[in-house]
Structure formats: C-alpha cells, structure tokens
Design a protein around this motif. Structure first.
Motif, PDB file in Angstrom:
ATOM      1  N   ASN B  83       2.677  -4.064   4.811  1.00 44.56           N
ATOM      2  CA  ASN B  83       2.469  -4.636   3.488  1.00 44.56           C
ATOM      3  C   ASN B  83       1.000  -4.871   3.220  1.00 44.56           C
ATOM      4  OD1 ASN B  83       4.484  -4.919   1.697  1.00 44.56           O
ATOM      5  ND2 ASN B  83       5.222  -6.872   2.473  1.00 44.56           N
ATOM      6  N   GLN B  84       0.377  -5.394   4.197  1.00 48.30           N
ATOM      7  CA  GLN B  84      -1.024  -5.689   4.004  1.00 48.30           C
ATOM      8  C   GLN B  84      -1.830  -4.401   3.863  1.00 48.30           C
ATOM      9  OE1 GLN B  84      -2.527  -8.626   6.668  1.00 48.30           O
ATOM     10  NE2 GLN B  84      -4.653  -8.239   6.042  1.00 48.30           N
ATOM     11  N   MET B  86      -0.767  -1.651   2.791  1.00 48.29           N
ATOM     12  CA  MET B  86      -0.457  -1.053   1.503  1.00 48.29           C
ATOM     13  C   MET B  86      -1.185  -1.781   0.380  1.00 48.29           C
ATOM     14  SD  MET B  86       3.294   0.206   0.568  1.00 48.29           S
ATOM     15  CE  MET B  86       4.011  -0.860  -0.627  1.00 48.29           C
ATOM     16  N   GLY B  87      -1.199  -3.085   0.487  1.00 46.66           N
ATOM     17  CA  GLY B  87      -1.871  -3.859  -0.550  1.00 46.66           C
ATOM     18  C   GLY B  87      -3.336  -3.507  -0.670  1.00 46.66           C
ATOM     19  N   SER B  88      -4.005  -3.448   0.453  1.00 41.51           N
ATOM     20  CA  SER B  88      -5.430  -3.162   0.375  1.00 41.51           C
ATOM     21  C   SER B  88      -5.689  -1.715  -0.010  1.00 41.51           C
ATOM     22  CB  SER B  88      -6.140  -3.513   1.688  1.00 41.51           C
ATOM     23  OG  SER B  88      -5.425  -3.023   2.793  1.00 41.51           O
ATOM     24  N   SER B  90      -3.891   0.168  -1.914  1.00 33.05           N
ATOM     25  CA  SER B  90      -3.677   0.360  -3.343  1.00 33.05           C
ATOM     26  C   SER B  90      -4.759  -0.334  -4.156  1.00 33.05           C
ATOM     27  CB  SER B  90      -2.292  -0.128  -3.748  1.00 33.05           C
ATOM     28  OG  SER B  90      -2.152  -1.492  -3.455  1.00 33.05           O
ATOM     29  N   SER B  91      -5.273  -1.411  -3.631  1.00 34.45           N
ATOM     30  CA  SER B  91      -6.322  -2.107  -4.378  1.00 34.45           C
ATOM     31  C   SER B  91      -7.598  -1.310  -4.486  1.00 34.45           C
ATOM     32  CB  SER B  91      -6.647  -3.451  -3.725  1.00 34.45           C
ATOM     33  OG  SER B  91      -5.544  -4.307  -3.807  1.00 34.45           O
ATOM     34  N   ARG B 105       7.443   2.290   4.725  1.00 33.89           N
ATOM     35  CA  ARG B 105       8.213   1.078   4.467  1.00 33.89           C
ATOM     36  C   ARG B 105       9.693   1.390   4.383  1.00 33.89           C
ATOM     37  NH1 ARG B 105       6.748  -2.723  -0.549  1.00 33.89           N
ATOM     38  NH2 ARG B 105       7.716  -1.058  -1.755  1.00 33.89           N
TER      39      ARG B 105
END
Lengths: 598, 158
Positions: B83-84, B86-88, B90-91, B105
């Motif tokens: 998750n982390q 992916m979050g970064s 995508s950011s 995932r």
C-alpha cells in the motif's frame, strides 16, 4: 469554531492543516500541494505525534488530513479521537479506493475520503469541509464562508436578492444540482424546498404571463396567478423574475454595445443579435451554459426555441404558429431536425434568466448546427449557441458556421435587448429567441436558415438594423410581420415582411455557409470573409449592419438601411425559388412550407 | 556550441519525457510535481524523487524478504508495504509501477504466492527501469542547465 473568525478575510487562504502520513514521499507531495493552495501546513509522520500536536494546541488547526494505514495507529482510530476531542474536520487519505473502506471512513466521521494520488484540484476545495463543520457547530453563518460556500445559493431563496446578481449565473448553471447538499450559507430561506426546475413550458408560461402584464408591471403574484401552475410558489416566480429581468437588462446592454460591433451581417435583426454579442450579454449566457456547448441556452427556451425549432414553434409568443416563417427546419437551425425548443441556445451566459432557459434548453440538441460553428449564433455545438466570444463585430470571427462565437453574441442579446428596450412585446423572449433561433437554426450547417434569416433580417431589418430594438419583432418571425421587428429597429420600418425570421436567417446566413446565401453570395459563413467584408463594416453602420454584411458579400444590399430590405427581399425571392440549403433540410423545407415565411 | 548543446539536450529530454509518457511509465502526476516546483522550492522534484527512491528500495526489500521467507503467510503485512509503495508511486506519477502494484495487491488478496512472486519481480523490473529513466532525465536536465548557463554567462550574472 472560533478559528474561522480569525481568518475571515483570507479564508480559505491560510487555513491551517495538519497532514499525517507515514509515507514520506506522499507527505512531502501533499505538503507542497497544500502550500500551493495557500494553506498553512504542518506535517508529521506519526499519528501519535499528530494527536499530541492537536491536543497541545487545540485551536491551532482547522483541518486534519490523515492517511488510513499507518503503522503506529489506525487512521480510523485517529479520526475518531480527533472528532471526539477536538471536533475538527478530518479528511482521510489512502491509495485504497475500495468503497467499503471509504464507507468506513465516512461512518467513522470523516468529512471526506481522498484517494491517492491526490490532485491539487481536489485540495483546493477542502476548505468547504471546514466551513460546513463550523456552520453546523456554531449555527452562525460565517459570512465569508457562506459566500464561499454557496456561490450558487438557491435561487428561490428570498434572501437571495443580495447575492442574486453574482450568483445567478452560477445558479443557473447549477440549478439542477442539489444545492442542498452544501450548506446554504446563511440563507435562512434556503430551506430544503424542492427545487423548481424551470422547464421550457414553465418558462414559456412565465414569459407569456410577464408579457401580458407588461414587463414593468409584472409582479410575482400576478405572474403566478396567470401562470396557474400548481406547486409553484410566489418565491419561485419572484426569483425567476429577477433573473429574467437581469437577462433582459443584459440583453439591452449588449445590444447597445453591439451597435458598434456588429459586424455581423445580419440585417437589423441580425444586428440585434449580433449586438447581443457575446461580449456582453451573450457571453454571459454563454458562460452559463456550457455544456452542450450551447450558448444561450437559456433563452426562454420555450419560446424561442419552440418557435424556431418547429415550424409551429414560433408561435409561442405571439408568433403565430405559422411557421411559415420560420419553419425551422427541424434539423435546421435549431437543431436540425429537431423541433424542439431547446435548441436555441442563447449565447452568453450573462443572463440569468437565460440560464434558466439554458437548463431548459440544455439538451444537446444540435441546433441546426451541422456545422459546429455557426457564425451567427455561435452555434457551437449544433445548436445555436450564441457564444460570446467575440467582442467585436459579431461576425468577426465567424467561422463558417454560425456557431462561431462571434455570432452568438450578436444576435441574442441584441434581440432581447431591443426588445426590452422598447416596450417589448410580449414576445420578447420569443422574439428574441426566434430571431436567434432563426439564426441559429439557420446557421445550422450553413445557415440554411439563411433564408429564414433573411426574412428575419428583412423584418428585423427595421428592428435589427436599429439596435434599439423597439419591440420584439422577432417574435413575429413567424408571422412575418414586420411589426414585430419594428420594435427592434426604430429606424427602419420593417420591411421584413417575412419577417423577422427571414431577417434572421439572413443575418445568420451570411455567416454560415448555408446555402442560403446562395444567391446572395453571401458567404456569411465564411467568417473570415465576413470579417473582412462586411461584418466588420457592419459595425459602422449600426442600423444597417446586416446590410453591410450583405453588402460585402456582394450582394446588392447596400450599406444603408435600405439595403437590408432589398437584400432581404432578394433573398426572399430567391427563397421562393427554393433556395437550396446545403443542409437542405431546414430552411428549404421550412420555408417552402411556409412559403412565405421568408 | 554550448548553446547548441543545450538545445539538443532540451530536445533530448523532451523526447525522453514524451517517450515515457507514451509508454505509460509516467502520468500527469509527474507533471504536477514539476508544477509544484518554483522559486520557493527550486529542487522540489529532485528531493521528492530522492525520498521516493530511498523509501521504495526499502519497501521492495521488505517485500522480497517477506516473500522469500519460507514461512511466509502474512499477506496483510505485505499489503501494508504494498500500500505504501503504491501510494508513493502513484503520487509521483509512476503509472506503470502503480498498475503492477494493483496486480500485486490482487494476488495478495487471493493469497496467491506465486502470483505475488511474479508481481514482485515485475515490480522490481519496472522500478529499476523507472529509476534509470528518471536518472537519465535528471542528468540531461542538469547538463542542459549547465549548458544554458554557460552559454549565456553574462545573462546569468545579470
């Protein structure tokens, strides 16, 4: 929260946000994004630190943005704690877009749930959550925030008056939206009344009533009585009336302005339209409408569009149903093939009332436009959209199609304007619409309406040429009486027998490539040409603008007032000869039907 | 000469950027990063990317060690890391990488270990690719800046 008060003047700038995310990359990006939105940002990696910060400085933050998945504490837990202890709005943030997780977030009290990657646009509006919460908490309307919040406060609100001007435009656009979702600012009357949607029919009734009463004497109560519609309150009518008045005013202004710019070749009628030009009124209308690309949507759709669209349509206000004049080819101007009213999109967004109409019109009907840009009416999307792009002569940039923005500006406002100016006939709206419609429809691809326009022009010749629209001649388009246009142009008498309609078509026509021009050689459609030729010229001669337009084209239309008539007459003649519009459908069809419509 | 070089470098950079966009390696969020860079934060992009690479390496290593573990069974933990990551990703606009993360995932949700392994490999591959390309991009940018500066030394001084 008292916090807000401190920032009244600058809110939402300077709003203090606490951002919590264990991911350093995201945190950094988020921080910069928030700073770009002019918020004051504090960041921390850990939820525990965040809580500590919040507890220490209770009133130091306005909003908390927190990640959902954090190692030291669950985001939802943090959310609950913040809600309980500090009662601050919390926005959740996560890469997870699972609706169940989102639901959980909202259930736990989050104001909102943002999905990573976050865009700056989303962050620009988060201040609303703060306001809303404050409002709920304090029950005192925060003035600045209220204003922010409800730019489009409900129209039906009585308290709207003070903001109506600025908001009406937006309101119009969002009329259909459920504004009740937002806090309606401090508007006490923003009770959750069911919104009244001013449909075409409803608006038509309204306009009819107004016209019957006389624009000056039209009071909501009487209008309401005349309209005789159930479930319509006086307030609804009142607010609608306000918008209508503003619309008319704008049209008036625009038409005045138009005098100078008209470049559109429309004959008097055109001019009026052109005058309406986008810059002023139309533009506004235009802004109002946006979606389908139609410009003015709002013109009393019912009236105008009706008229235009369907042959019989024109009779709404005064136009007889003889559509002979306008025969909008259903597909033609207004929407080719469509005889619905919606087609007329009045350009401009300025008019609030128009806005309303726009909603009515909203449909994506393509007004006549086959060509996306009808010069005259700016039918951008198939319709008559009167866009207001151009300030200058209407036809300045008229692209071939009527749609060009330049066009739009023109016709509509002027039409309305004139109409208004004079003692508008009842048909004001209709007239205007008609005219516009005509034009627009004509524009339709090539101004098939040319013929119609011509007729219009001829009629409006008087009126059009003279921007001071005295009456709404347009309405007569159908009737082909000049009378109507008379209003429009004080100077010229209406030659336009055919009326307005024709005139209009003529006007429009020039711009559009409609075949209508055919004989006239107008190539109105050719915007560039117009520009050079006559469109620009038109501006010179206010009254004859349309004439000029024609003139350039090599028509025999002279530059002066008389020319338009001649021109129109010519057109009419030709029309009768079955002018063939490229698009075919509308003008010819209609006209032939009416025969005389032109 | 230098000037010419700067222009060429500029063109090269744009080409590379265009290529990356076209391939779906990057998306508009990458551009958003650039928009956030201004006088107040002149090296924002490079800072963010540095942090990103640093953190991502760690995450990838964690993921790999988790998967490699014979007794691996904790998909949740993997999901957290993922998750982390992916979050970064995508950011910063690493679109392709994010897509692989999604697949990863899904594999974790189905407790599909081989699937996870495959996804991890792909992830590592994409990550390396992205890193290389971004490095390249930065190098070109630096050279270009140098070249441009050298080209008009007077201007720079003004």
């Amino acid at each position: 929260m008292a916090v807000i008060n401190e920032k009244d003047h600058h809110f939402p700038k300077g709003m203090r946000v606490l951002a919590v995310d264990d991911d350093r990359t995201c945190l950094m990006v988020l921080k910069t994004l928030l700073q770009k939105c002019h918020y004051q940002v504090t960041t921390t990696n850990s939820a525990i630190t965040a809580l500590k910060l919040l507890r220490e400085k209770k009133n130091k933050f306005d909003l908390v943005i927190s990640d959902v998945h954090m190692p030291d504490m669950d985001g939802f837990k943090l959310l609950e704690l913040v809600g309980l202890e500090m009662d601050l709005p919390v926005i959740m943030l996560s890469v997870d877009d699972d609706p169940r997780v989102m639901m959980k977030g909202i259930m736990h009290g989050a104001c909102f749930y943002l999905v990573k990657p976050v865009r700056i646009e989303e962050l620009k509006n988060i201040w609303q959550h703060v306001i809303r919460r404050n409002k709920h908490d304090s029950q005192e309307p925060e003035k600045p925030s209220n204003n922010h919040e409800n730019p489009d406060s409900d129209q039906s609100s009585k308290a709207n008056k003070k903001r109506k001007e600025q908001e009406e435009e937006e309101e119009e656009e969002e009329e259909e939206e459920d504004e009740n979702d937002h806090d309606n600012g401090d508007d006490p009357s923003a009770q959750k009344k069911p919104r009244v949607v001013w449909s075409v029919d409803l608006h038509r009734k309204f306009v009819t009533a107004v016209e019957q009463l006389g624009i000056d004497k039209a009071v909501p109560k009487k209008i309401l009585d005349l309209m005789n519609v159930e479930k319509l309150t006086r307030e609804n009518v009142a607010s609608h009336l306000q918008k209508y008045r503003i619309f008319l005013r704008r049209v008036n202004n625009m038409s005045n302005q138009q005098h100078s710019n008209i470049g559109s070749g429309f004959s008097s009628a055109d001019t009026s339209y052109l005058r309406m030009n986008p810059l002023s009124g139309i533009g506004q209308l235009q802004t109002l409408n946006n979606n389908s690309g139609y410009g003015l949507r709002s013109f009393s759709p019912s009236n105008m569009l009706n008229r235009f669209n369907t042959p019989s349509a024109l009779n709404a206000h005064g136009f007889n149903s003889n559509d002979s004049q306008f025969q909008f080819p259903s597909s033609g101007l207004l929407g080719r093939g469509r005889s619905n009213n919606n087609q007329i999109y009045l350009p401009g967004g300025g008019l609030n009332s128009v806005q309303n109409l726009s909603t009515i019109f909203d449909s994506k009907q393509s007004f006549c436009r086959q060509k996306p840009s009808s010069p005259i009416l700016g039918v951008s999307n198939n319709g008559l959209i009167l866009e207001q792009n151009h300030q200058g002569g209407i036809y300045d940039n008229i692209p071939n199609s009527v749609g060009s923005s330049s066009q739009e500006q023109i016709s509509f406002p002027s039409l309305l304007d004139h109409h208004h100016g004079n003692s508008c006939n009842n048909d004001i709206w209709s007239n205007e619409c008609n005219t516009l419609m005509n034009s627009s429809t004509f524009q339709g691809g090539n101004l098939s309406g040319a013929s119609s326009i011509t007729s219009l022009s001829s009629q409006s010749h008087d009126s059009f040429t003279d921007l001071n629209f005295q009456g709404v001649n347009f309405t007569n388009i159908n009737n082909s009486n000049n009378v109507q246009f008379q209003g429009w142009n004080s100077n010229n008498n209406n030659n336009n027998q055919n009326g307005n309609y024709h005139a209009l078509s003529g006007l429009i026509d020039p711009f559009s490539n409609s075949s209508f021009n055919r004989n006239l050689d107008f190539d109105f459609c050719d915007a560039s040409q117009m520009k050079h030729d006559g469109v620009i010229d038109l501006t010179e001669d206010s009254s004859l603008k349309p004439h000029q337009l024609y003139k350039t084209r090599n028509t025999h239309i002279s530059n002066n007032a008389g020319s338009l008539e001649d021109f129109v007459n010519e057109i009419m003649k030709q029309k009768q000869d079955k002018i063939k519009l490229p698009e075919g459908d509308f003008l010819c069809d209609n006209y032939s039907t009416g025969g005389t419509s032109m | 000469m230098l000037g010419l070089g700067a222009d060429l470098l500029w063109a090269h950079m744009n080409r590379l950027l265009g290529f990356l966009f076209h391939q779906g390696v990057l998306d508009e969020h990458f551009l958003q990063l650039h928009h956030l860079q201004d006088e107040s934060s002149p090296s924002f992009v490079s800072e963010v990317l540095n942090i990103y690479f640093h953190e991502s390496e760690k995450l990838l290593n964690n993921l790999r060690s988790l998967l490699m573990d014979r007794d691996f069974s904790d998909y949740n933990k993997m999901r957290i890391h993922l998750n982390q990551f992916m979050g970064s990703s995508s950011s910063i606009g690493a679109k392709r990488l994010t897509t692989v993360c999604l697949a990863f995932r899904a594999a974790t949700q189905h407790s599909n270990r081989p699937g996870c392994l495959r996804a991890l490999e792909m992830l590592e591959h994409e990550y390396c690719y992205l890193k290389n390309k971004l490095h390249e991009l930065f190098q070109i940018e630096q050279q270009r800046a140098l070249a441009a500066a050298a080209r008009y030394p007077l201007q720079n001084n003004q």
